[in-house]
Write an enzyme that holds these catalytic residues in place. Structure first.
Site, PDB file in Angstrom:
ATOM      1  N   GLN A 169       0.799  -1.220   0.000  1.00  0.00           N
ATOM      2  CA  GLN A 169       0.000   0.000   0.000  1.00  0.00           C
ATOM      3  C   GLN A 169       0.837   1.278   0.000  1.00  0.00           C
ATOM      4  O   GLN A 169       0.334   2.340  -0.372  1.00  0.00           O
ATOM      5  CB  GLN A 169      -0.952   0.005   1.199  1.00  0.00           C
ATOM      6  CG  GLN A 169      -1.975  -1.118   1.144  1.00  0.00           C
ATOM      7  CD  GLN A 169      -2.936  -1.100   2.310  1.00  0.00           C
ATOM      8  OE1 GLN A 169      -2.668  -1.681   3.354  1.00  0.00           O
ATOM      9  NE2 GLN A 169      -4.063  -0.424   2.151  1.00  0.00           N
ATOM     10  N   ARG A 189       3.640   0.132  13.037  1.00  0.00           N
ATOM     11  CA  ARG A 189       3.296  -1.208  12.546  1.00  0.00           C
ATOM     12  C   ARG A 189       3.346  -1.183  11.025  1.00  0.00           C
ATOM     13  O   ARG A 189       2.697  -0.347  10.398  1.00  0.00           O
ATOM     14  CB  ARG A 189       1.899  -1.582  13.031  1.00  0.00           C
ATOM     15  CG  ARG A 189       1.320  -2.842  12.409  1.00  0.00           C
ATOM     16  CD  ARG A 189      -0.088  -3.133  12.965  1.00  0.00           C
ATOM     17  NE  ARG A 189      -0.670  -4.300  12.333  1.00  0.00           N
ATOM     18  CZ  ARG A 189      -1.520  -4.246  11.296  1.00  0.00           C
ATOM     19  NH1 ARG A 189      -1.890  -3.089  10.792  1.00  0.00           N
ATOM     20  NH2 ARG A 189      -1.995  -5.359  10.778  1.00  0.00           N
ATOM     21  N   HIS A 239       0.872  -9.257   4.648  1.00  0.00           N
ATOM     22  CA  HIS A 239      -0.290  -8.365   4.495  1.00  0.00           C
ATOM     23  C   HIS A 239      -0.758  -8.491   3.043  1.00  0.00           C
ATOM     24  O   HIS A 239      -0.664  -7.542   2.270  1.00  0.00           O
ATOM     25  CB  HIS A 239       0.079  -6.934   4.883  1.00  0.00           C
ATOM     26  CG  HIS A 239      -1.095  -6.050   5.219  1.00  0.00           C
ATOM     27  ND1 HIS A 239      -1.216  -5.386   6.418  1.00  0.00           N
ATOM     28  CD2 HIS A 239      -2.191  -5.709   4.505  1.00  0.00           C
ATOM     29  CE1 HIS A 239      -2.340  -4.666   6.429  1.00  0.00           C
ATOM     30  NE2 HIS A 239      -2.951  -4.843   5.270  1.00  0.00           N
ATOM     31  N   ASN A 273      -1.963 -10.547   8.444  1.00  0.00           N
ATOM     32  CA  ASN A 273      -2.929  -9.484   8.674  1.00  0.00           C
ATOM     33  C   ASN A 273      -4.258  -9.871   8.050  1.00  0.00           C
ATOM     34  O   ASN A 273      -4.337 -10.144   6.854  1.00  0.00           O
ATOM     35  CB  ASN A 273      -2.472  -8.173   8.030  1.00  0.00           C
ATOM     36  CG  ASN A 273      -3.550  -7.101   8.142  1.00  0.00           C
ATOM     37  OD1 ASN A 273      -3.783  -6.558   9.219  1.00  0.00           O
ATOM     38  ND2 ASN A 273      -4.245  -6.826   7.043  1.00  0.00           N
ATOM     39  N   GLU A 274      -5.294  -9.875   8.869  1.00  0.00           N
ATOM     40  CA  GLU A 274      -6.665 -10.070   8.396  1.00  0.00           C
ATOM     41  C   GLU A 274      -6.830 -11.239   7.429  1.00  0.00           C
ATOM     42  O   GLU A 274      -7.211 -11.050   6.266  1.00  0.00           O
ATOM     43  CB  GLU A 274      -7.183  -8.796   7.717  1.00  0.00           C
ATOM     44  CG  GLU A 274      -7.264  -7.611   8.628  1.00  0.00           C
ATOM     45  CD  GLU A 274      -8.101  -6.475   8.041  1.00  0.00           C
ATOM     46  OE1 GLU A 274      -8.587  -6.608   6.906  1.00  0.00           O
ATOM     47  OE2 GLU A 274      -8.278  -5.465   8.730  1.00  0.00           O
ATOM     48  N   ASN A 279      -8.265  -5.825  14.278  1.00  0.00           N
ATOM     49  CA  ASN A 279      -8.567  -4.685  13.397  1.00  0.00           C
ATOM     50  C   ASN A 279     -10.073  -4.488  13.363  1.00  0.00           C
ATOM     51  O   ASN A 279     -10.823  -5.457  13.220  1.00  0.00           O
ATOM     52  CB  ASN A 279      -8.088  -4.954  11.962  1.00  0.00           C
ATOM     53  CG  ASN A 279      -6.586  -5.028  11.847  1.00  0.00           C
ATOM     54  OD1 ASN A 279      -5.871  -4.899  12.843  1.00  0.00           O
ATOM     55  ND2 ASN A 279      -6.106  -5.231  10.638  1.00  0.00           N
ATOM     56  N   TYR A 292     -13.324  -1.622  12.145  1.00  0.00           N
ATOM     57  CA  TYR A 292     -13.686  -0.390  11.431  1.00  0.00           C
ATOM     58  C   TYR A 292     -15.129   0.052  11.591  1.00  0.00           C
ATOM     59  O   TYR A 292     -15.438   1.235  11.514  1.00  0.00           O
ATOM     60  CB  TYR A 292     -13.371  -0.543   9.933  1.00  0.00           C
ATOM     61  CG  TYR A 292     -11.901  -0.470   9.648  1.00  0.00           C
ATOM     62  CD1 TYR A 292     -11.288   0.757   9.379  1.00  0.00           C
ATOM     63  CD2 TYR A 292     -11.091  -1.605   9.699  1.00  0.00           C
ATOM     64  CE1 TYR A 292      -9.934   0.840   9.148  1.00  0.00           C
ATOM     65  CE2 TYR A 292      -9.726  -1.528   9.472  1.00  0.00           C
ATOM     66  CZ  TYR A 292      -9.157  -0.307   9.199  1.00  0.00           C
ATOM     67  OH  TYR A 292      -7.807  -0.218   8.987  1.00  0.00           O
ATOM     68  N   GLU A 323      -5.617  -2.106  14.091  1.00  0.00           N
ATOM     69  CA  GLU A 323      -6.072  -1.142  13.078  1.00  0.00           C
ATOM     70  C   GLU A 323      -7.429  -0.600  13.481  1.00  0.00           C
ATOM     71  O   GLU A 323      -8.296  -1.353  13.925  1.00  0.00           O
ATOM     72  CB  GLU A 323      -6.228  -1.774  11.691  1.00  0.00           C
ATOM     73  CG  GLU A 323      -4.967  -1.935  10.912  1.00  0.00           C
ATOM     74  CD  GLU A 323      -5.200  -2.511   9.511  1.00  0.00           C
ATOM     75  OE1 GLU A 323      -6.285  -2.277   8.936  1.00  0.00           O
ATOM     76  OE2 GLU A 323      -4.300  -3.194   9.022  1.00  0.00           O
ATOM     77  N   TRP A 340      -5.106   3.450  11.738  1.00  0.00           N
ATOM     78  CA  TRP A 340      -4.857   3.185  10.327  1.00  0.00           C
ATOM     79  C   TRP A 340      -5.268   4.432   9.564  1.00  0.00           C
ATOM     80  O   TRP A 340      -6.445   4.739   9.553  1.00  0.00           O
ATOM     81  CB  TRP A 340      -5.637   1.971   9.819  1.00  0.00           C
ATOM     82  CG  TRP A 340      -5.331   1.698   8.373  1.00  0.00           C
ATOM     83  CD1 TRP A 340      -5.989   2.219   7.271  1.00  0.00           C
ATOM     84  CD2 TRP A 340      -4.265   0.889   7.858  1.00  0.00           C
ATOM     85  NE1 TRP A 340      -5.387   1.783   6.115  1.00  0.00           N
ATOM     86  CE2 TRP A 340      -4.340   0.965   6.452  1.00  0.00           C
ATOM     87  CE3 TRP A 340      -3.257   0.118   8.464  1.00  0.00           C
ATOM     88  CZ2 TRP A 340      -3.436   0.283   5.626  1.00  0.00           C
ATOM     89  CZ3 TRP A 340      -2.378  -0.553   7.632  1.00  0.00           C
ATOM     90  CH2 TRP A 340      -2.476  -0.469   6.233  1.00  0.00           C
ATOM     91  N   GLU A 375      -5.459   1.846  -1.494  1.00  0.00           N
ATOM     92  CA  GLU A 375      -6.537   1.183  -0.748  1.00  0.00           C
ATOM     93  C   GLU A 375      -7.091   0.005  -1.561  1.00  0.00           C
ATOM     94  O   GLU A 375      -8.256  -0.049  -1.927  1.00  0.00           O
ATOM     95  CB  GLU A 375      -7.598   2.220  -0.367  1.00  0.00           C
ATOM     96  CG  GLU A 375      -8.835   1.708   0.351  1.00  0.00           C
ATOM     97  CD  GLU A 375      -8.612   0.940   1.653  1.00  0.00           C
ATOM     98  OE1 GLU A 375      -7.490   0.885   2.164  1.00  0.00           O
ATOM     99  OE2 GLU A 375      -9.600   0.362   2.136  1.00  0.00           O
ATOM    100  N   TRP A 376      -6.213  -0.933  -1.887  1.00  0.00           N
ATOM    101  CA  TRP A 376      -6.582  -2.194  -2.539  1.00  0.00           C
ATOM    102  C   TRP A 376      -7.483  -1.962  -3.751  1.00  0.00           C
ATOM    103  O   TRP A 376      -7.143  -1.170  -4.620  1.00  0.00           O
ATOM    104  CB  TRP A 376      -7.174  -3.155  -1.488  1.00  0.00           C
ATOM    105  CG  TRP A 376      -6.237  -3.304  -0.310  1.00  0.00           C
ATOM    106  CD1 TRP A 376      -6.432  -2.854   0.961  1.00  0.00           C
ATOM    107  CD2 TRP A 376      -4.908  -3.889  -0.311  1.00  0.00           C
ATOM    108  NE1 TRP A 376      -5.332  -3.149   1.753  1.00  0.00           N
ATOM    109  CE2 TRP A 376      -4.395  -3.774   0.997  1.00  0.00           C
ATOM    110  CE3 TRP A 376      -4.109  -4.516  -1.284  1.00  0.00           C
ATOM    111  CZ2 TRP A 376      -3.125  -4.245   1.360  1.00  0.00           C
ATOM    112  CZ3 TRP A 376      -2.847  -4.984  -0.921  1.00  0.00           C
ATOM    113  CH2 TRP A 376      -2.379  -4.850   0.376  1.00  0.00           C
TER     114      TRP A 376
END
Ligand code: GBH
Length: 479
Positions: free
Chosen positions: A26, A83, A129, A177-178, A318, A320, A388, A435, A442-443
């Site tokens: 990213q 991180r 990630h 990650n995730e 994480n 959101y 996150e 984050w 952003e992907w």
């Protein structure tokens, strides 16, 4: 209870960890610098129509060249914890048979870690990630091949290399990650790399139908357990760091006060977070998943279970947003959604009036984080870190971003709920990572969504602090 004299003005203990996060693909750019080779995200982002605006991570925030300035930026913010993730494709190269060390890439991370150390910033490092080396996906069966011993061996070798060469400067390791996100988005929805979708649509090199996400999860959990075993047996005593995994979960609240919806909200949390957490605690998938997924859900062997159980020194979470969840009767959905989606037997919506972020999937509901932390603490008794949490900003120019009040409101609202979980509920939450440090790739949304505390102008690479950056400096960096 926290002693008053150990409490900072922000209401948190003096030793509470405040940090910010990023991820390799990213922010780094430098797609071929340091002899880096392609990952599944290079291939995916260069596939027509895969990413909004045709954006790629080729340059991103160009951190690969600007890292000294960015460490200075962190210092300016008073940051003490950072991180970030390593790019496997920078750390290692494909030799036609397996991945081997890539010295220029290792040297880059080594210099970067030295830079953090000089700046007094503690490093928390994620191994994976989402950026699997393309060669391992193409030639070694990737995560999607059932019982794929080859990917486990490769991941173990990568983790060992990272511990060996970088471990003296890393406080906390996170294996993945995730996993939820890259499993569901990458191997079911197909909107993330490697873009696999259920077989009936005929798309994707790894289309396996509704069993694929569970095949992936089983390989990923086994890879995690292997890496942790290596760290604990060979490195923990000498390096003194800790190792874990980062799991993501939105909170689920029942839509109505019916017993069926209460059960549905619990089931949603089991399918989202229990999917990963339960094997790490008990060595098997949650009962709710065994019930709904049946024989499509793989089993762990006794040896695998033994490695899995207790394979976290702490837990990274994480988070959101929150969903309102209702029960779905068998057959009610009747849609063509993926197995994982349909297997839950729930429908998720947002609560009325929750502020909408730029990303369609995010709305602000701060109390959800407190609810989630309590849900986790009821199951896992060790230290919890929010690894996150952040806001997809609705401001898209440097000037608007500098005055962005919504992002600041999100941070004040959510960190207050963390404080309540800690101080009022006794949840052992020990740290919080916002984050993100910088706006970044952003992907699937490319550069169209902005989570940074610093706004990035992608033409000039200039970084501009947002309002939340000043708040961070005054209230999070200072005790
Ligand atoms: C994290 O994912 C990532 O770790 C990080 O790299 C990323 O930049 C950041 O958060 C912000 O997205 O479209 O309704 O199907 C966040 C978790 C889970 C959020 C999947 C988006 C898609 C929901 N993501 N979710 S939907």
């Amino acid at each position: 209870a926290v002693e008053a004299n150990d409490t900072c003005a922000n209401g948190f203990p003096a030793d509470f960890v405040w940090g910010l996060g990023t991820a390799a693909y990213q922010i780094e750019g430098g797609w071929n610098a340091t002899n880096r080779s392609p990952s599944i995200w290079d291939v995916f982002s260069h596939t027509k129509g895969a990413v909004a605006g045709g954006d790629t991570g080729d340059v991103a925030d160009d951190v690969i060249h600007r890292w000294r300035d960015d460490i200075a930026l962190m210092s300016e913010l008073g940051l003490k914890h950072y991180r970030f993730s390593l790019s496997w494709s920078r750390m290692m190269s494909w030799d036609g048979h397996s991945m081997v060390p890539n010295e220029p890439g290792i040297a880059w991370y080594s210099d970067f870690l030295d830079g953090l150390l000089e700046a007094g910033i503690t490093a928390h490092v994620t191994l994976y990630h989402w950026d699997l080396p393309q060669a391992l996906h193409e030639h070694r069966g990737g995560w999607h091949t059932p019982d794929n011993e080859r990917i486990l061996t490769e991941f173990e070798a990568y983790a060992t290399l990272a511990f060996e060469r970088l471990g003296s400067r890393v406080a906390t390791w996170f294996t993945f990650n995730e996993p939820w996100t890259f499993t569901v988005s990458g191997y079911s929805a197909g909107n993330h790399a490697p873009g696999c979708v259920p077989a009936q649509s005929g798309r994707g090199p790894c289309a396996g139908g509704d069993v694929t996400p569970y095949v992936v999860s089983t390989n990923v959990l086994n890879a995690h357990a292997r890496a942790v075993a290596v760290y604990r047996t060979r490195f923990a005593a000498t390096l003194g760091g800790r190792i874990s995994i980062t799991l993501n979960c939105e909170f689920a609240r029942p839509l109505t006060n019916s017993a069926a919806d209460a059960a549905a909200a619990e089931r949603a949390l089991q399918f989202w977070l229990g999917w990963w957490l339960e094997p790490l605690l008990s060595g098997d998938y949650p009962a709710a998943m065994r019930r709904n997924v049946g024989e499509r859900l793989p089993s762990f062997s006794p040896e695998q279970r033994e490695l899995l159980i207790g394979s976290i020194d702490l837990l990274g979470i994480n988070h959101y947003s929150t969903h309102m969840v209702r029960d779905v009767a068998d057959g009610e959905r009747g849609d063509a959604s993926s197995g994982w989606e349909a297997d839950q037997h729930v429908v998720a919506t947002f609560g009325a009036g929750w502020p909408q972020a730029a990303s369609p999937w995010q709305r602000s509901y701060p109390a959800g984080l407190r609810g989630l932390l309590n849900w986790v603490a009821a199951r896992y008794k060790g230290d919890i870190y929010v690894t996150e949490n952040g806001w997809s900003c609705n401001s898209f120019t440097a000037a608007a971003a500098a005055a962005d009040q919504e992002q600041l409101d999100y941070y004040t609202g959510y960190t207050e709920q963390v404080r309540l979980a800690l101080v009022e509920d006794g949840v052992p939450v020990r740290g919080y990572f916002g984050w993100s440090l910088l706006d970044n790739f952003e992907w699937a949304d490319g550069y169209s969504k902005r989570f940074g505390l610093y706004y990035v102008n992608y033409t000039t690479q200039q970084r501009t602090p947002k309002k939340a950056a000043a708040w961070w400096k005054e209230t999070r960096s200072a005790c």
